[in-house]
Design an enzyme around this catalytic site. Structure first.
Site, PDB file in Angstrom:
ATOM      1  N   GLU A  32     -13.169   1.875  -6.854  1.00 20.03           N
ATOM      2  CA  GLU A  32     -13.411   0.596  -5.785  1.00 20.03           C
ATOM      3  C   GLU A  32     -13.892  -0.617  -6.575  1.00 20.03           C
ATOM      4  OE1 GLU A  32     -15.549   0.094  -1.711  1.00 20.03           O
ATOM      5  OE2 GLU A  32     -14.710   2.053  -2.309  1.00 20.03           O
ATOM      6  N   ARG A  92      -8.888  -0.005   1.851  1.00 19.17           N
ATOM      7  CA  ARG A  92      -9.451  -0.566   0.623  1.00 19.17           C
ATOM      8  C   ARG A  92      -8.352  -1.412  -0.217  1.00 19.17           C
ATOM      9  NH1 ARG A  92     -12.389   0.286   3.774  1.00 19.17           N
ATOM     10  NH2 ARG A  92     -14.532   1.453   3.466  1.00 19.17           N
ATOM     11  N   SER A  94     -20.032   0.912  -3.587  1.00 10.05           N
ATOM     12  CA  SER A  94     -19.607   2.164  -3.891  1.00 10.05           C
ATOM     13  C   SER A  94     -18.691   2.069  -5.010  1.00 10.05           C
ATOM     14  CB  SER A  94     -18.543   2.599  -2.638  1.00 10.05           C
ATOM     15  OG  SER A  94     -19.292   2.826  -1.493  1.00 10.05           O
TER      16      SER A  94
END
Length: 315
Positions: free
Chosen positions: A296, A177, A226
């Site tokens: 995130e 990520r 998320s």
């Protein structure tokens, strides 16, 4: 005087759309946040390069996509927000039997669909990611155990001065990520590579992705996907659930009952409500598991006066 007024003749000749005091709440899935000083939607890459070349260095620049994982604070965003248009940056074309070029404004799902049509495997995971490719390239978006880094060949970008760059996969510095690409780079498109595959098999994998999303995620709510990255050796939702935060509510913000790593605007949330909820969850998970969850969702902009949210690590 608006930022657009102050810039005056510097922006003469641009073909894109310039909008002062743009309502960011209309551009994000959470539907919250204050205005941007100036919103620019360039007509194409040349138009964007000209804008960046003329924009004074001291004015902050922020690039947003479809706003699916973006939380804008209630005080709005200083400087310029750039939003790439679908017309100028949403193209997709086949370059070889296994390669596709796609613009950064192309929705992830449309790249998956284009790969299906071309009989190119390895892109089914994009069918379940509710964003555009610019964000996927920046954060190495992934799902169903596949990540963007596995498909990228090269990334095309402009820097803060409007100069063009082409970065290899290695130069992107991908990890979970995350990418190491310079923060001032604006991605305009990328070349992706998959592998030959049967269309029926690709379609079946895409159907599995869609069924999974509809079964376990609150996709019809005002959400940002998320909320937190998965910590090493665990899943964010498991830690949130263990800390008793499933369904936790602050103001109009709630951790979803269906999937507790999804934060939702139940109808009247503010940016303050949502960020306060997220930091409260981080604090409770730290108390429960000694883990400090990492956001995130991207939180951007200025806090409204008297509505500052302190991060869990500062409490």
């Amino acid at each position: 005087m608006t930022l657009l007024d102050r810039l005056g003749d510097r922006l003469a000749g641009l073909r894109g759309r310039l909008k002062p005091d743009a309502e960011m709440s209309k551009l994000t899935w959470f539907q919250v946040g204050g205005p941007a000083d100036l919103l620019f939607q360039p007509a194409d890459e040349d138009d964007l390069a000209l804008f960046l070349e003329r924009l004074p260095d001291e004015i902050p620049v922020l690039v947003v996509g479809v706003g699916s994982n973006l939380l804008v604070r209630d005080g709005g965003i200083e400087g310029v927000v750039i939003r790439l248009s679908a017309k100028g940056f949403g193209n997709v074309e086949q370059r070889s039997d296994t390669m596709l070029f796609a613009g950064a404004a192309l929705p992830d799902k449309r790249l998956a669909a284009a790969a299906l049509e071309a009989g190119i495997g390895g892109f089914h995971f994009y069918h379940g990611i509710p964003g555009a490719l610019g964000g996927a390239l920046r954060m190495n978006a992934g799902a169903n155990v596949v990540e963007t880094m596995e498909r990228v060949v090269e990334v095309h970008a402009l820097d803060r001065r409007g100069r063009r760059h082409v970065l290899t996969n290695a130069e992107m510095g991908y990890s979970y990520r995350h990418s190491e690409a310079a923060r001032d780079l604006i991605f305009t498109g990328a070349v992706f590579e998959g592998y030959p595959a049967d269309r029926d098999e690709i379609r079946a994998k895409m159907d599995e992705v869609q069924t999974h999303r509809e079964t376990v995620q609150p996709i019809r709510e005002k959400t940002g996907g998320s909320t937190f990255k998965n910590p090493a050796g665990s899943s964010a939702w498991k830690e949130i659930d263990k800390a008793g935060c499933r369904g936790l509510t602050i103001g109009g913000a709630q951790m979803s009952e269906m999937h507790c790593n999804f934060m939702i605007n139940t109808g009247a949330a503010t940016g303050f409500d949502l960020e306060s909820l997220g930091e409260t969850v981080r604090e409770r998970v730290r108390e429960s598991s000694s883990l400090l969850l990492e956001w995130e969702i991207k939180r951007l902009g200025r806090f409204a006066p008297g509505r500052v949210v302190e991060p869990a690590e500062s409490r």
